[in-house]
Design a protein around this motif. Structure first.
Motif, mmCIF file in Angstrom:
data_model
loop_
_atom_site.group_PDB
_atom_site.id
_atom_site.type_symbol
_atom_site.label_atom_id
_atom_site.label_comp_id
_atom_site.label_asym_id
_atom_site.label_seq_id
_atom_site.Cartn_x
_atom_site.Cartn_y
_atom_site.Cartn_z
ATOM 1 N N ALA A 34 0.818 -1.214 0.000
ATOM 2 C CA ALA A 34 0.000 0.000 0.000
ATOM 3 C C ALA A 34 0.848 1.259 0.000
ATOM 4 O O ALA A 34 0.608 2.201 -0.766
ATOM 5 N N THR A 35 1.881 1.282 0.845
ATOM 6 C CA THR A 35 2.699 2.491 0.940
ATOM 7 C C THR A 35 3.559 2.687 -0.303
ATOM 8 O O THR A 35 3.732 3.813 -0.771
ATOM 9 N N ALA A 36 4.100 1.599 -0.846
ATOM 10 C CA ALA A 36 4.943 1.726 -2.037
ATOM 11 C C ALA A 36 4.143 2.260 -3.217
ATOM 12 O O ALA A 36 4.593 3.172 -3.927
ATOM 13 N N SER A 37 2.952 1.717 -3.413
ATOM 14 C CA SER A 37 2.119 2.167 -4.520
ATOM 15 C C SER A 37 1.680 3.616 -4.342
ATOM 16 O O SER A 37 1.758 4.429 -5.274
ATOM 17 N N ALA A 38 1.243 3.953 -3.125
ATOM 18 C CA ALA A 38 0.785 5.319 -2.868
ATOM 19 C C ALA A 38 1.926 6.310 -2.996
ATOM 20 O O ALA A 38 1.765 7.411 -3.560
ATOM 21 N N LEU A 39 3.091 5.942 -2.494
ATOM 22 C CA LEU A 39 4.237 6.841 -2.552
ATOM 23 C C LEU A 39 4.666 7.109 -3.989
ATOM 24 O O LEU A 39 4.878 8.262 -4.394
ATOM 25 N N LEU A 40 4.772 6.047 -4.777
ATOM 26 C CA LEU A 40 5.211 6.218 -6.153
ATOM 27 C C LEU A 40 4.207 7.061 -6.940
ATOM 28 O O LEU A 40 4.587 7.945 -7.722
ATOM 29 N N THR A 41 2.932 6.810 -6.736
ATOM 30 C CA THR A 41 1.899 7.577 -7.422
ATOM 31 C C THR A 41 1.960 9.051 -7.045
ATOM 32 O O THR A 41 1.893 9.941 -7.904
ATOM 33 N N ARG A 42 2.115 9.325 -5.769
ATOM 34 C CA ARG A 42 2.150 10.711 -5.300
ATOM 35 C C ARG A 42 3.372 11.453 -5.826
ATOM 36 O O ARG A 42 3.265 12.597 -6.275
ATOM 37 N N VAL A 43 4.513 10.815 -5.776
ATOM 38 C CA VAL A 43 5.741 11.485 -6.217
ATOM 39 C C VAL A 43 5.702 11.750 -7.718
ATOM 40 O O VAL A 43 6.108 12.816 -8.192
ATOM 41 N N ARG A 44 5.197 10.792 -8.479
ATOM 42 C CA ARG A 44 5.118 10.985 -9.919
ATOM 43 C C ARG A 44 4.135 12.093 -10.289
ATOM 44 O O ARG A 44 4.271 12.723 -11.340
ATOM 45 N N ALA A 45 3.160 12.327 -9.427
ATOM 46 C CA ALA A 45 2.185 13.388 -9.697
ATOM 47 C C ALA A 45 2.749 14.777 -9.409
ATOM 48 O O ALA A 45 2.185 15.786 -9.845
ATOM 49 N N ASP A 46 3.850 14.846 -8.690
ATOM 50 C CA ASP A 46 4.476 16.126 -8.346
ATOM 51 C C ASP A 46 5.429 16.534 -9.469
ATOM 52 O O ASP A 46 6.584 16.114 -9.512
ATOM 53 N N GLU A 47 4.951 17.341 -10.389
ATOM 54 C CA GLU A 47 5.746 17.720 -11.553
ATOM 55 C C GLU A 47 6.926 18.626 -11.198
ATOM 56 O O GLU A 47 7.861 18.768 -11.984
ATOM 57 N N SER A 48 6.896 19.228 -10.013
ATOM 58 C CA SER A 48 8.001 20.095 -9.609
ATOM 59 C C SER A 48 9.273 19.306 -9.316
ATOM 60 O O SER A 48 10.379 19.860 -9.355
#
Length: 209
Positions: A34-48
């Motif tokens: 759960a944490t790995a998937s959520a983390l990767l998704t969140r970081v990839r969404a941060d275009e900065s």
């Protein structure tokens, strides 16, 4: 996770032989995925790119305990398992870049493959350049093509494993303890290479969970 203050950064001599994790396998697996998937998704969404930079710098600031509690017991060919191996590689190289450079340079000479090119280190690679390389690979996992990052990390492991094997052979007669340590490290790196390559193939099939 228990609250701890001013936790020192863990930099064991051989991070490959000092891994920790939580005690409940079922709960560990659930949290890890759960944490790995959520983390990767969140970081990839941060275009900065700010989130990715923070994650790349995480182990240098906090050590590896927090990540180990989440991902160290995950199966090797899963998303948390792959991320864990990337972080272990990063910590090992940051902790002892001189040995990493020694193994890499010997492996680059001995290994008859394109792995050194795929990994992308300069020739020859200075210790500081390998620190930059592993950070770049980890950054690529969060911001670029995840499978490519895993392939580069796997190639890096294969080069170092080759270097460790040949250096172990060199010192077998005069330094048997060092030879044994190098052999153990080479075997671990070879295993990581296989796992990271397999994880990259699964990612390309949208099957890395």
């Amino acid at each position: 996770m228990p609250e701890q203050h001013h936790r020192p950064v863990r930099r064991p001599t051989s991070v490959f032989d000092n891994m920790v994790g939580t005690h409940d396998p079922a709960e560990q697996t659930r949290i890890a995925h759960a944490t790995a998937s959520a983390l990767l998704t969140r970081v990839r969404a941060d275009e900065s790119g700010v989130s990715a930079e923070r994650l790349v710098a995480f182990t240098a600031e906090h050590g590896i305990d927090e990540i180990a509690e989440l991902w160290s017991k995950a199966p090797s060919r899963t998303l948390p398992g792959a991320l864990w191996r990337l972080y272990v590689l990063q910590l090992a190289i940051h902790g002892d870049p001189q040995t990493a450079a020694l193994l890499y340079d010997r492996g680059r000479i001995e290994l008859a493959s394109a792995d050194a090119v795929i990994a992308g280190a300069p020739t020859p690679a200075e210790p500081r350049e390998l620190v930059v390389l592993i950070d770049t690979i980890l950054r690529g996992a969060f911001r670029g093509d995840f499978a490519v990052a895993l392939d580069r990390a796997a190639a890096f492991c294969r080069v170092q494993a080759s270097g460790g094997t040949h250096l172990a052979d060199d010192c077998e007669a005069t330094e048997p303890d060092r030879a044994s340590a190098l052999t153990t490290r080479a075997l671990r790196l070879s295993s990581y290479a296989q796992d990271l390559s397999a994880a990259g193939a699964l990612w390309r099939m949208d099957a890395l969970a």
